[in-house]
Design an enzyme around this catalytic site. Structure first.
Site, PDB file in Angstrom:
ATOM      1  N   LEU A  17      26.759   8.948  51.205  1.00  0.00           N
ATOM      2  CA  LEU A  17      26.109   9.381  49.967  1.00  0.00           C
ATOM      3  C   LEU A  17      25.842  10.875  50.115  1.00  0.00           C
ATOM      4  O   LEU A  17      25.199  11.311  51.086  1.00  0.00           O
ATOM      5  CB  LEU A  17      24.816   8.595  49.737  1.00  0.00           C
ATOM      6  CG  LEU A  17      24.210   8.815  48.352  1.00  0.00           C
ATOM      7  CD1 LEU A  17      25.164   8.332  47.246  1.00  0.00           C
ATOM      8  CD2 LEU A  17      22.879   8.076  48.208  1.00  0.00           C
ATOM      9  N   LEU A 214      45.514  25.168  51.469  1.00  0.00           N
ATOM     10  CA  LEU A 214      44.942  26.515  51.582  1.00  0.00           C
ATOM     11  C   LEU A 214      44.039  26.822  50.403  1.00  0.00           C
ATOM     12  O   LEU A 214      44.050  27.938  49.856  1.00  0.00           O
ATOM     13  CB  LEU A 214      46.082  27.537  51.662  1.00  0.00           C
ATOM     14  CG  LEU A 214      46.979  27.374  52.892  1.00  0.00           C
ATOM     15  CD1 LEU A 214      48.370  27.883  52.630  1.00  0.00           C
ATOM     16  CD2 LEU A 214      46.370  28.085  54.087  1.00  0.00           C
ATOM     17  N   THR A 242      33.829  20.349  46.478  1.00  0.00           N
ATOM     18  CA  THR A 242      33.578  19.211  47.377  1.00  0.00           C
ATOM     19  C   THR A 242      34.558  18.069  47.074  1.00  0.00           C
ATOM     20  O   THR A 242      34.651  17.619  45.938  1.00  0.00           O
ATOM     21  CB  THR A 242      32.132  18.686  47.199  1.00  0.00           C
ATOM     22  OG1 THR A 242      31.239  19.783  47.197  1.00  0.00           O
ATOM     23  CG2 THR A 242      31.769  17.702  48.302  1.00  0.00           C
ATOM     24  N   ASP A 246      40.118  15.976  49.817  1.00  0.00           N
ATOM     25  CA  ASP A 246      40.273  14.510  49.858  1.00  0.00           C
ATOM     26  C   ASP A 246      41.099  14.023  48.670  1.00  0.00           C
ATOM     27  O   ASP A 246      41.910  13.101  48.804  1.00  0.00           O
ATOM     28  CB  ASP A 246      38.897  13.836  49.833  1.00  0.00           C
ATOM     29  CG  ASP A 246      38.060  14.214  51.031  1.00  0.00           C
ATOM     30  OD1 ASP A 246      38.641  14.455  52.110  1.00  0.00           O
ATOM     31  OD2 ASP A 246      36.829  14.294  50.893  1.00  0.00           O
TER      32      ASP A 246
HETATM   33  O1  RIB Z   1      35.315  16.177  52.112  1.00  0.00           O
HETATM   34  C1  RIB Z   1      34.107  16.104  51.398  1.00  0.00           C
HETATM   35  C2  RIB Z   1      33.230  15.051  51.989  1.00  0.00           C
HETATM   36  O2  RIB Z   1      32.902  15.433  53.317  1.00  0.00           O
HETATM   37  C3  RIB Z   1      31.926  14.844  51.295  1.00  0.00           C
HETATM   38  O3  RIB Z   1      31.996  13.912  50.259  1.00  0.00           O
HETATM   39  C4  RIB Z   1      30.985  14.470  52.427  1.00  0.00           C
HETATM   40  O4  RIB Z   1      30.493  13.185  52.336  1.00  0.00           O
HETATM   41  C5  RIB Z   1      31.780  14.686  53.715  1.00  0.00           C
HETATM   42  O5  RIB Z   1      32.266  13.507  54.214  1.00  0.00           O
END
Ligand code: RIB
Length: 320
Positions: A17, A214, A242, A246
């Site tokens: 979280l 990058l 953020t 991912d």
């Molecule tokens: O890569 C971003 C993530 O890194 C965030 O959501 C945080 O939880 C960490 O794991």
């Protein structure tokens, strides 16, 4: 294609979280900065990638994840389920659900500290059956021994292994040997290869495919046969980066599992990551496939000069 007949991606990894404060800038060591509003968002590299993979479409996404028996687990599970991720949830008595403290600057950059809690209770034995799995997607917010064992088991079963080597660390040879696609940012590339120069580091790694992200400059992919794909970033105004990396990993993995070629997979991953930067929160920022395809079609790319400066073409005939 129905979900049941779609290629399956299994993500094994973390859920946190995210406790997020926006501030004028990220504080220097020893400094206190007065921030603005505070919010929580579902995050964690593994769960973010699972959500991105599921929203990318055309694949069935499963996730092995561990959480505590606490209130923080509720929104994390809810977000995975809302995205259509099938969870293999291990509930750990006595361990807290993972949390991350995110400081977000006005220009969308972040600094993150993770308290991994239950994520670090995952072990080699927890990986479910790999029957029917096309691709295993891993990160490094789980114990390194477990990640290594999972990758080796997948490699032995003929399952494609995609590793996002984040957070950065030096990897054991047995893990690198089991990886088909390695996704790293510049800092992670240097840490994994043990070489600071990005071009030399990319050339030194023996993994079949290496993708280096990058940020606002774009991404580069290099296959072992020397072929490269230079993908400039899509031009957006970032509000929160953020989880952008991912989102890139999840979208890339979904595209590769669907059988897309590397160029298309890089385009979709870059577009998904760019869109993720325009919205607040890690999983709340992940776009749907239609938005990604619209951005790819619009084709508003940034200049690729920074990308080519970091990774100049190797001289003709030289190995990469
Ligand atoms: O890569 C971003 C993530 O890194 C965030 O959501 C945080 O939880 C960490 O794991």
């Amino acid at each position: 294609m129905s979900q049941a007949s779609s290629p399956t991606v299994l993500v094994a990894g973390s859920a946190n979280l995210d406790f997020v404060v926006r501030a004028p800038r990220i504080p220097a060591p020893g400094e206190t900065v007065l921030g603005g509003g505070f919010r929580t968002y579902p995050g964690g590299k593994g769960a973010n990638q699972a959500v991105a993979c599921a929203r990318a479409g055309g694949v069935r996404t499963r996730m092995l994840v561990a959480m505590g028996q606490d209130a923080h687990a509720v929104p994390l599970l809810g977000s995975l389920q809302a995205a259509g991720v099938e969870t293999e949830l291990l509930k750990r008595d006595g361990a807290a659900t993972g949390v991350a403290f995110v400081c977000l600057s006005e220009d969308g950059e972040n600094a993150i500290t993770v308290a991994p809690g239950a994520n670090m209770t995952l072990s080699a034995a927890d990986l479910p059956s790999l029957d029917g799995v096309a691709c295993l997607l891993l990160q490094l917010e789980s114990p390194l021994e477990a990640v290594t064992a999972w990758a080796r088991r997948a490699r032995a079963a003929g399952v494609k292994v995609v590793l996002n080597a984040a957070p950065a660390c030096r990897l054991p040879e047995e893990l690198l040997d089991a990886v088909d696609v390695l996704v790293v940012n510049e800092g992670e590339l240097a840490a994994v290869a043990g070489i600071a120069d990005p071009g030399r580091a990319l050339a030194a790694l023996a993994v079949p495919m290496v993708v280096v992200t990058l940020g606002g400059a774009g991404a580069v992919a290099r296959r072992r046969d020397g072929r490269r794909w230079m993908q400039p970033a899509y031009d957006v105004v970032p509000v929160d980066t953020t989880g952008a990396g991912d989102t890139f990993c999840g979208a890339l993995c979904a595209a590769l599992a669907r059988g897309a070629d590397a160029g298309d997979a890089m385009r979709e991953a870059a577009a998904a990551a760019a869109l993720a930067c325009t919205r607040a929160g890690a999983q709340t920022g992940v776009p749907a496939r239609a938005e990604v395809l619209a951005l790819v079609a619009a084709g508003r790319l940034r200049d690729g000069a920074a990308l080519h400066a970091r990774f100049p073409s190797p001289p003709t005939g030289s190995p990469t």
